[in-house]
Design a protein around this motif. Structure first.
Motif, mmCIF file in Angstrom:
data_model
loop_
_atom_site.group_PDB
_atom_site.id
_atom_site.type_symbol
_atom_site.label_atom_id
_atom_site.label_comp_id
_atom_site.label_asym_id
_atom_site.label_seq_id
_atom_site.Cartn_x
_atom_site.Cartn_y
_atom_site.Cartn_z
ATOM 1 N N LEU A 484 0.808 -1.177 0.136
ATOM 2 C CA LEU A 484 -0.051 -0.062 0.205
ATOM 3 C C LEU A 484 0.792 1.011 0.043
ATOM 4 O O LEU A 484 0.430 2.267 0.670
ATOM 5 N N ASP A 485 2.058 1.295 -0.784
ATOM 6 C CA ASP A 485 2.827 2.392 -0.638
ATOM 7 C C ASP A 485 2.777 3.153 -2.006
ATOM 8 O O ASP A 485 3.212 4.430 -2.255
ATOM 9 N N GLY A 486 1.855 2.696 -2.993
ATOM 10 C CA GLY A 486 1.234 3.477 -4.013
ATOM 11 C C GLY A 486 1.982 2.887 -5.502
ATOM 12 O O GLY A 486 1.416 3.387 -6.467
ATOM 13 N N ASP A 487 3.279 2.154 -5.303
ATOM 14 C CA ASP A 487 3.560 1.391 -6.650
ATOM 15 C C ASP A 487 3.313 -0.095 -6.640
ATOM 16 O O ASP A 487 2.811 -0.684 -5.490
ATOM 17 N N MET A 488 3.299 -0.293 -7.765
ATOM 18 C CA MET A 488 2.997 -2.097 -7.951
ATOM 19 C C MET A 488 4.082 -3.083 -7.650
ATOM 20 O O MET A 488 5.125 -2.747 -8.441
ATOM 21 N N ASP A 489 3.804 -3.946 -6.927
ATOM 22 C CA ASP A 489 4.634 -5.026 -6.635
ATOM 23 C C ASP A 489 4.252 -6.179 -7.359
ATOM 24 O O ASP A 489 3.332 -6.252 -8.176
ATOM 25 N N VAL A 490 5.271 -7.331 -7.540
ATOM 26 C CA VAL A 490 4.979 -8.537 -8.487
ATOM 27 C C VAL A 490 4.929 -9.783 -7.594
ATOM 28 O O VAL A 490 5.927 -9.919 -6.683
ATOM 29 N N VAL A 491 4.347 -10.841 -7.856
ATOM 30 C CA VAL A 491 4.341 -12.205 -7.462
ATOM 31 C C VAL A 491 4.512 -12.795 -8.786
ATOM 32 O O VAL A 491 3.794 -12.717 -9.983
ATOM 33 N N ILE A 492 5.482 -13.918 -8.818
ATOM 34 C CA ILE A 492 5.778 -14.670 -9.861
ATOM 35 C C ILE A 492 5.559 -16.306 -9.288
ATOM 36 O O ILE A 492 6.113 -16.632 -8.456
ATOM 37 N N CYS A 493 4.923 -16.952 -10.270
ATOM 38 C CA CYS A 493 4.842 -18.507 -10.103
ATOM 39 C C CYS A 493 5.840 -19.286 -10.684
ATOM 40 O O CYS A 493 6.401 -18.800 -11.704
ATOM 41 N N HIS A 494 6.418 -20.273 -10.018
ATOM 42 C CA HIS A 494 7.540 -21.105 -10.753
ATOM 43 C C HIS A 494 7.263 -22.565 -10.815
ATOM 44 O O HIS A 494 6.241 -23.036 -9.978
ATOM 45 N N GLN A 495 7.941 -23.388 -11.511
ATOM 46 C CA GLN A 495 7.653 -24.751 -11.685
ATOM 47 C C GLN A 495 8.170 -25.413 -10.618
ATOM 48 O O GLN A 495 9.475 -25.430 -10.392
ATOM 49 N N ASP A 496 7.666 -26.163 -9.722
ATOM 50 C CA ASP A 496 7.920 -27.231 -8.696
ATOM 51 C C ASP A 496 9.011 -26.336 -7.722
ATOM 52 O O ASP A 496 9.870 -26.824 -7.355
ATOM 53 N N ALA A 497 8.690 -25.347 -7.410
ATOM 54 C CA ALA A 497 9.171 -24.489 -6.465
ATOM 55 C C ALA A 497 8.331 -23.261 -5.775
ATOM 56 O O ALA A 497 7.252 -23.251 -6.085
ATOM 57 N N ALA A 498 8.744 -22.676 -4.876
ATOM 58 C CA ALA A 498 8.281 -21.520 -4.198
ATOM 59 C C ALA A 498 7.928 -20.387 -5.184
ATOM 60 O O ALA A 498 8.951 -20.240 -6.082
ATOM 61 N N PRO A 499 7.042 -19.475 -5.010
ATOM 62 C CA PRO A 499 7.004 -18.313 -5.768
ATOM 63 C C PRO A 499 8.056 -17.261 -5.368
ATOM 64 O O PRO A 499 8.527 -17.396 -4.408
ATOM 65 N N ALA A 500 7.970 -16.305 -6.201
ATOM 66 C CA ALA A 500 8.667 -14.845 -5.855
ATOM 67 C C ALA A 500 7.521 -13.949 -5.532
ATOM 68 O O ALA A 500 6.737 -13.763 -6.234
ATOM 69 N N LEU A 501 7.991 -13.184 -4.169
ATOM 70 C CA LEU A 501 7.259 -12.107 -3.811
ATOM 71 C C LEU A 501 8.321 -11.126 -3.780
ATOM 72 O O LEU A 501 9.115 -10.720 -3.005
ATOM 73 N N LEU A 502 7.977 -10.041 -4.600
ATOM 74 C CA LEU A 502 8.871 -9.022 -4.967
ATOM 75 C C LEU A 502 8.141 -7.468 -4.842
ATOM 76 O O LEU A 502 7.351 -6.975 -5.389
ATOM 77 N N SER A 503 8.840 -6.721 -3.926
ATOM 78 C CA SER A 503 8.749 -5.277 -3.563
ATOM 79 C C SER A 503 9.171 -4.506 -4.272
ATOM 80 O O SER A 503 10.427 -4.297 -4.364
ATOM 81 N N ASN A 504 8.349 -3.633 -5.128
ATOM 82 C CA ASN A 504 8.844 -2.656 -5.768
ATOM 83 C C ASN A 504 9.466 -1.504 -4.972
ATOM 84 O O ASN A 504 8.684 -0.732 -4.272
ATOM 85 N N GLU A 505 10.731 -1.244 -4.958
ATOM 86 C CA GLU A 505 11.353 -0.288 -4.316
ATOM 87 C C GLU A 505 12.163 0.852 -5.362
ATOM 88 O O GLU A 505 13.102 1.498 -5.082
#
Length: 614
Positions: A484-505
């Motif tokens: 909720l800081d005003g810019d868009m963050d990203v989540v990415i799904c991977h094959q047979d692995a944990a996802p990525a949770l990325l904070s836009n800085e």
């Protein structure tokens, strides 16, 4: 113009009384459940391959060891993203279903969806999971997972408490308010009967696909929820891939050495997509009357937006080794104009292995352009909107580098640096992990990439943080403002692995206060207000949209972000809103650095009510 400063909890209560929204009780604590995911195939006939090195331990990492060159190495680091997965409480691990037999649906992966379970304003996360082949209805295994956003990059697994998850192979996620009660519902495409989780308004869900008549038994991929016939009710467009069974799975690869790979999509006959029309008490298959029947193309990606600027919903579909579809809305029906519009093929007239989709006004000429991710040795396609339903494919010139070596999947055109120009992100990853064994070029794990929009032309950026320094086997991708800081963050799904949770800085302290985030709620049109278009009255015009679907097997947060110039640092210039019902609204004097919910007037002619979210 009416301006109301109101706490979020009171906003939800007021919208309930207005018949527009509601407030959900938070779901109770729950123990984490198992997670998982899946895959399907998207390779061209001459590049179909099998699997290379075994994937890394899925519970630990999405990275697979390789010598893959990292995108943008040696270039300036324009974007900055920080990984927030560790300590977040998200312990989901995808299961693709990949096996020595190379079951075809195991190549394309799974997606994720952004929703707001309890209407607290914080984006929550739904992950689709796959399963092992052959599928068994009673088999115990990982289920879909739902995480509630607690704030400060902390999430709580509420899957069990919410009632989410049934055995089977989930693929794609679509999010929308199907019954107009103010709460997000979730439609899950599957290899097998699709599912529909209807919010009960208290943090729990009931699976009602069969009851509503939307439990298609086909192989569903991406889907989108929007009002497609302008009757005020949310409809569903479902992409179907093809006809495949475990019993008919063919051997592709090296029969002498017994090394298999995923067969080409040409081995899989395509299935037609489905348009479900909402009657208010259920859904009917309106594919024929809606004008989409008779078009089959191994659908992988779909988005709903007002592509031609007439305020009616249009549908763009990315197909695998088949011409893409562009269905333009004409008074409740659709006409397919992909080939005549220039959006079906690449610049040489060839059908590509279309997978992920994105749309935005990349050159700020007031029209929406279309972007499609494709397979290795195929450039990602960009269709420049010339107006009057005509497009020119300019991917090689406008995105001149960074796509040919890779297999692209999830994507987004989002203004990550808040300069008023939509930037580009693509997650990559091969379908086959036996490339080295077969003596073929390519890497299973591949680097994700970011491009800065330099006034309508994309420039490949240097690695944007630790995540972008390593290759991954990416598939689904979604964007949301998680913190909720005003810019868009990203989540990415991977094959047979944990996802990525990325904070836009990326945005610096001077840019963040100049943005305005807008959520629209329709009253004369469907409350989701898709597809709405917003024009910021500056030169050149800045356009934001609300669209359904997009990316690959995933659903992003439906929010519009506009950015003021330095000269307009405190107040945003007028914003023209084109609502899906054809009405127009101009909103003036919005304070920058704030989040607003704009409630359409009931007759579409009066000024809307603005709620300022603290």
């Amino acid at each position: 113009m009416k301006y109301v400063f109101i706490p979020l909890c009171l906003l939800n209560l007021s919208l309930i009384l207005a018949g527009c929204a509601g407030d959900a009780a938070p779901a109770p604590n729950t123990r984490p459940a198992d997670g998982s995911q899946s895959t399907a195939a998207g390779q061209t006939p001459d590049t179909a391959t099998a699997t290379q090195a075994p994937p890394a331990s899925p519970a630990k990492s999405a990275v697979v060891g390789s010598q893959t060159p990292i995108q943008g190495t040696g270039r300036p680091q324009h974007f900055r993203f920080a990984s927030k997965l560790e300590g977040s409480g998200i312990d989901f691990v995808q299961l693709s279903g990949n096996a020595p037999e190379k079951p075809f649906p195991a190549a394309n992966g799974t997606g994720c969806g952004i929703l707001d379970v309890d209407q607290d304003g914080r984006p929550d996360l739904y992950f689709a999971c796959g399963a092992k082949f052959p599928l068994r209805p009673t088999a115990r295994g990982p289920l879909d997972r739902l995480y509630r956003n607690l704030g400060s990059w902390k999430f709580q697994d509420i899957s069990a408490a919410a009632g989410i998850g049934k055995p089977g192979y989930s693929c794609g996620i679509a999010v929308g308010d199907l019954n107009s009660d103010g709460f997000d519902d979730v439609y899950v495409t599957r290899f097998g009967p699709n599912q529909c989780w209807i919010s009960q308004g208290d943090g729990t869900y009931m699976e009602q696909a069969s009851e509503l008549g939307i439990d298609s038994p086909e192989w569903g991929t991406s889907a989108a929820i929007a009002d497609l016939n302008d009757d005020g009710l949310a409809d569903i467009y479902v992409c179907n891939y093809g006809q495949w069974t475990w019993d008919t799975n063919q051997f592709c690869g090296d029969p002498v050495r017994g090394i298999r790979m995923f067969c080409s999509p040409t081995h899989v006959p395509p299935q037609p997509d489905i348009l479900y029309q909402n009657s208010g008490s259920g859904f009917t298959d309106a594919s024929a009357v809606g004008g989409i029947r008779g078009n089959s193309g191994r659908g992988q990606g779909v988005l709903v937006a007002d592509v031609d600027g007439d305020t009616q919903a249009d549908i763009y579909v990315a197909n695998d080794i088949h011409p893409n579809f562009l269905f333009v809305g004409e008074d409740g029906r659709f006409v397919e104009i992909g080939e005549v519009s220039g959006t079906a093929f690449d610049h040489l007239g060839r059908a590509q292995a279309g997978m992920g989709l994105a749309t935005a006004d990349i050159d700020r000429n007031g029209t929406l352009d279309l972007f499609v991710t494709n397979y290795q040795a195929e450039h990602n396609a960009l269709y420049s909107n010339l107006g009057n339903r005509a497009f020119l494919e300019v991917g090689l010139s406008v995105v001149p580098e960074g796509s040919l070596p890779w297999v692209g999947w999830g994507t987004s055109l989002t203004d990550f640096d808040l300069d008023g120009w939509p930037d580009l992100i693509v997650t990559n990853g091969h379908t086959d992990d036996t490339l080295a064994q077969l003596g073929r070029e390519g890497e299973y794990a591949q680097p994700a990439a970011l491009w800065k929009n330099d006034r309508g032309r994309f420039v490949l950026s240097g690695p944007a943080g630790d995540y972008f320094q390593s290759p991954h086997v990416g598939r689904g991708l979604a964007t949301a403002d998680f913190d909720l800081d005003g810019d868009m963050d990203v989540v990415i799904c991977h094959q047979d692995a944990a996802p990525a949770l990325l904070s836009n800085e990326t945005p610096d302290p001077r840019q963040l206060p100049r943005h305005v985030s807008l959520r629209l709620i329709g009253r004369r049109c469907h409350r989701g207000a898709i597809p709405a278009t917003l024009h910021l009255q500056v030169q050149p015009v800045q356009t934001a949209i609300l669209h359904a679907g997009g990316s690959y097997l995933s659903a992003s947060q439906p929010i519009a972000v506009l950015t003021a110039s330095e000269a307009d640092a405190e107040k945003l210039p007028p914003v023209q809103i084109l609502w899906p019902d054809g009405s127009e609204t101009t909103v003036d004097g919005l304070s920058t650095g704030r989040v607003y919910t704009i409630l359409q007037s009931s007759d579409g002619t009066q000024e809307p009510l603005l709620y300022l979210i603290p």
